[in-house]
Design a protein around this motif. Sequence first.
Motif, PDB file in Angstrom:
ATOM      1  N   GLY A 138     -18.385  84.313  99.416  1.00 24.96           N
ATOM      2  CA  GLY A 138     -18.184  83.444  98.265  1.00 24.96           C
ATOM      3  C   GLY A 138     -19.251  82.385  98.055  1.00 24.96           C
ATOM      4  O   GLY A 138     -19.440  81.894  96.943  1.00 24.96           O
ATOM      5  N   ASP A 139     -19.983  82.017  99.138  1.00 25.06           N
ATOM      6  CA  ASP A 139     -21.003  80.982  98.987  1.00 25.06           C
ATOM      7  C   ASP A 139     -22.405  81.583  98.953  1.00 25.06           C
ATOM      8  O   ASP A 139     -23.394  80.892  99.166  1.00 25.06           O
ATOM      9  CB  ASP A 139     -20.900  79.969 100.135  1.00 25.06           C
ATOM     10  N   ALA A 140     -22.485  82.884  98.685  1.00 27.88           N
ATOM     11  CA  ALA A 140     -23.774  83.580  98.733  1.00 27.88           C
ATOM     12  C   ALA A 140     -24.714  83.116  97.623  1.00 27.88           C
ATOM     13  O   ALA A 140     -24.277  82.642  96.575  1.00 27.88           O
ATOM     14  CB  ALA A 140     -23.549  85.085  98.617  1.00 27.88           C
ATOM     15  N   THR A 141     -26.015  83.268  97.892  1.00 28.91           N
ATOM     16  CA  THR A 141     -27.037  82.957  96.898  1.00 28.91           C
ATOM     17  C   THR A 141     -27.700  84.251  96.436  1.00 28.91           C
ATOM     18  O   THR A 141     -28.007  85.130  97.238  1.00 28.91           O
ATOM     19  CB  THR A 141     -28.087  82.005  97.510  1.00 28.91           C
ATOM     20  N   VAL A 142     -27.898  84.343  95.120  1.00 32.49           N
ATOM     21  CA  VAL A 142     -28.568  85.483  94.500  1.00 32.49           C
ATOM     22  C   VAL A 142     -29.881  84.968  93.929  1.00 32.49           C
ATOM     23  O   VAL A 142     -29.902  83.919  93.284  1.00 32.49           O
ATOM     24  CB  VAL A 142     -27.690  86.068  93.369  1.00 32.49           C
ATOM     25  N   LEU A 143     -30.969  85.685  94.179  1.00 34.64           N
ATOM     26  CA  LEU A 143     -32.285  85.214  93.746  1.00 34.64           C
ATOM     27  C   LEU A 143     -32.987  86.296  92.929  1.00 34.64           C
ATOM     28  O   LEU A 143     -32.861  87.486  93.226  1.00 34.64           O
ATOM     29  CB  LEU A 143     -33.104  84.843  94.983  1.00 34.64           C
ATOM     30  N   ALA A 144     -33.695  85.872  91.892  1.00 32.29           N
ATOM     31  CA  ALA A 144     -34.485  86.832  91.105  1.00 32.29           C
ATOM     32  C   ALA A 144     -35.657  86.097  90.471  1.00 32.29           C
ATOM     33  O   ALA A 144     -35.544  84.909  90.158  1.00 32.29           O
ATOM     34  CB  ALA A 144     -33.623  87.476  90.013  1.00 32.29           C
ATOM     35  N   PRO A 145     -36.788  86.801  90.291  1.00 29.48           N
ATOM     36  CA  PRO A 145     -37.891  86.189  89.551  1.00 29.48           C
ATOM     37  C   PRO A 145     -37.506  86.039  88.084  1.00 29.48           C
ATOM     38  O   PRO A 145     -36.714  86.834  87.560  1.00 29.48           O
ATOM     39  CB  PRO A 145     -39.046  87.186  89.704  1.00 29.48           C
ATOM     40  N   GLU A 146     -38.064  85.020  87.427  1.00 28.22           N
ATOM     41  CA  GLU A 146     -37.767  84.786  86.001  1.00 28.22           C
ATOM     42  C   GLU A 146     -39.047  84.557  85.212  1.00 28.22           C
ATOM     43  O   GLU A 146     -39.946  83.903  85.729  1.00 28.22           O
ATOM     44  CB  GLU A 146     -36.858  83.562  85.861  1.00 28.22           C
ATOM     45  N   PRO A 147     -39.159  85.044  83.986  1.00 29.87           N
ATOM     46  CA  PRO A 147     -38.113  85.752  83.246  1.00 29.87           C
ATOM     47  C   PRO A 147     -37.820  87.137  83.816  1.00 29.87           C
ATOM     48  O   PRO A 147     -38.724  87.849  84.226  1.00 29.87           O
ATOM     49  CB  PRO A 147     -38.687  85.855  81.829  1.00 29.87           C
ATOM     50  N   GLY A 148     -36.517  87.462  83.825  1.00 30.64           N
ATOM     51  CA  GLY A 148     -36.074  88.750  84.345  1.00 30.64           C
ATOM     52  C   GLY A 148     -34.856  89.228  83.577  1.00 30.64           C
ATOM     53  O   GLY A 148     -34.528  88.686  82.521  1.00 30.64           O
ATOM     54  N   PHE A 149     -34.181  90.232  84.143  1.00 33.08           N
ATOM     55  CA  PHE A 149     -33.018  90.814  83.483  1.00 33.08           C
ATOM     56  C   PHE A 149     -31.846  89.818  83.548  1.00 33.08           C
ATOM     57  O   PHE A 149     -31.482  89.356  84.630  1.00 33.08           O
ATOM     58  CB  PHE A 149     -32.662  92.118  84.183  1.00 33.08           C
ATOM     59  N   VAL A 150     -31.266  89.496  82.388  1.00 30.56           N
ATOM     60  CA  VAL A 150     -30.304  88.386  82.320  1.00 30.56           C
ATOM     61  C   VAL A 150     -28.984  88.656  83.052  1.00 30.56           C
ATOM     62  O   VAL A 150     -28.301  87.715  83.451  1.00 30.56           O
ATOM     63  CB  VAL A 150     -29.974  87.998  80.853  1.00 30.56           C
ATOM     64  N   MET A 151     -28.641  89.939  83.257  1.00 33.91           N
ATOM     65  CA  MET A 151     -27.337  90.216  83.865  1.00 33.91           C
ATOM     66  C   MET A 151     -27.248  89.762  85.331  1.00 33.91           C
ATOM     67  O   MET A 151     -26.153  89.506  85.834  1.00 33.91           O
ATOM     68  CB  MET A 151     -26.975  91.708  83.770  1.00 33.91           C
TER      69      MET A 151
END
Length: 362
Positions: free
Chosen positions: A103-116
């Motif tokens: 529940g406290d996990a972090t999700v990371l992605a480069p931006e701009p990227g896929f919005v979903m």
Amino acid sequence: MPTQPLANLFRPEVLSMSAYHVADASNFIKLDAMENPYSWPEDIQDRWLETLKTCPINRYPDPTGRSLCASLRRSNAIPDHAELLLGNGSDEIIQILLMALAGDATVLAPEPGFVMYKQIARSLGLNYVGVPLTAEFELDLPAMLQAIDQQRPSVIFIAYPNNPTGNLFNAEAVKTIIAATPGLVIVDEAYAPFADCSFVGELGHYPNLLVMRTVSKLGLAGLRLGFLAGPAELIAELDKVRLPYNINSLTQATVGFALENGDFLARQTQAIREERNVVAAALQALPGLTVYPSAANFILFRTEQVPADQVFTNLKTQGILIKNLSGQGGLLGDCLRVTIGKPDENQAFLSALTASLKTAGD
Ligand SMILES: *Cc1c(COP(=O)(O)O)cnc(C)c1O
């Protein structure tokens, strides 16, 4: 928002979200959603309808999609040691993955990227961290490595090619990220049919690498089918979160049929790739635009003299619907994204664009 006390029933992050907005495309030349513009040859259509006659829709679907998985493995060159998870579109795969996290996990992605990635992470109350790309839309490797070190993300999403920028990131940088992260790295290859590079061959070289693909951009967006390939022990955990029967019988039968008769899809994607070069060259020849390189079925460009909002609206009045990204700001200021359509649709877009840049200049 519901009035109190009903509003208390919802998580604050849900109340603060907006639903994913899809533009009404009726009566437009639709170049906004990375769809394949071609329909099926008539003889293929006839044979497909024949196979559907025997599809037992009174029964629940095959829960594991065995026959479909075999077709996907063959057509995507998935190594035998990798397992597959099927999703109702790759959007559902993203949701399954993120629902399985702590529940406290972090999700990371480069931006701009896929919005979903961000939308689903937020809806589940997870932490989301976006790391800006460089001005050339390349991975900022030092910034990514620093964020991995500080945020310890459970999952990193890397779209390859990237949406909405269209480029392929430096593969060595992606490998460095996979090796540096203690969590999972999902290489999202939604645009694989239009690119010549892939991480499927890297499956098995890293314990934390999974590759996600979809049949949507190939030409089967209406069927909603995506899949994730990766180590069996990881797929087994995710499979517990997947709802039984998430891939309906008609989708299983139709995607299977399309892949087994896939020559026509290969011809269509080849035509789209050739048209991509035609459209890119025409855009580059127009003054006042910066055109970004694309390994996908769309092209991102920036208007340098006329506000992108104005060009977008002007195109709409001329019956052409593309995607306006300038509202997202940052690196996407004054950026528009056009999906490659049929040659006549692309020509209609190019003349409308030429006209809209001229009117604005008067
Ligand atoms: C379109 C797209 C998807 C979603 O694909 P579906 O299978 O249609 O849900 C996933 N990732 C990226 C980068 C996309 O552009």
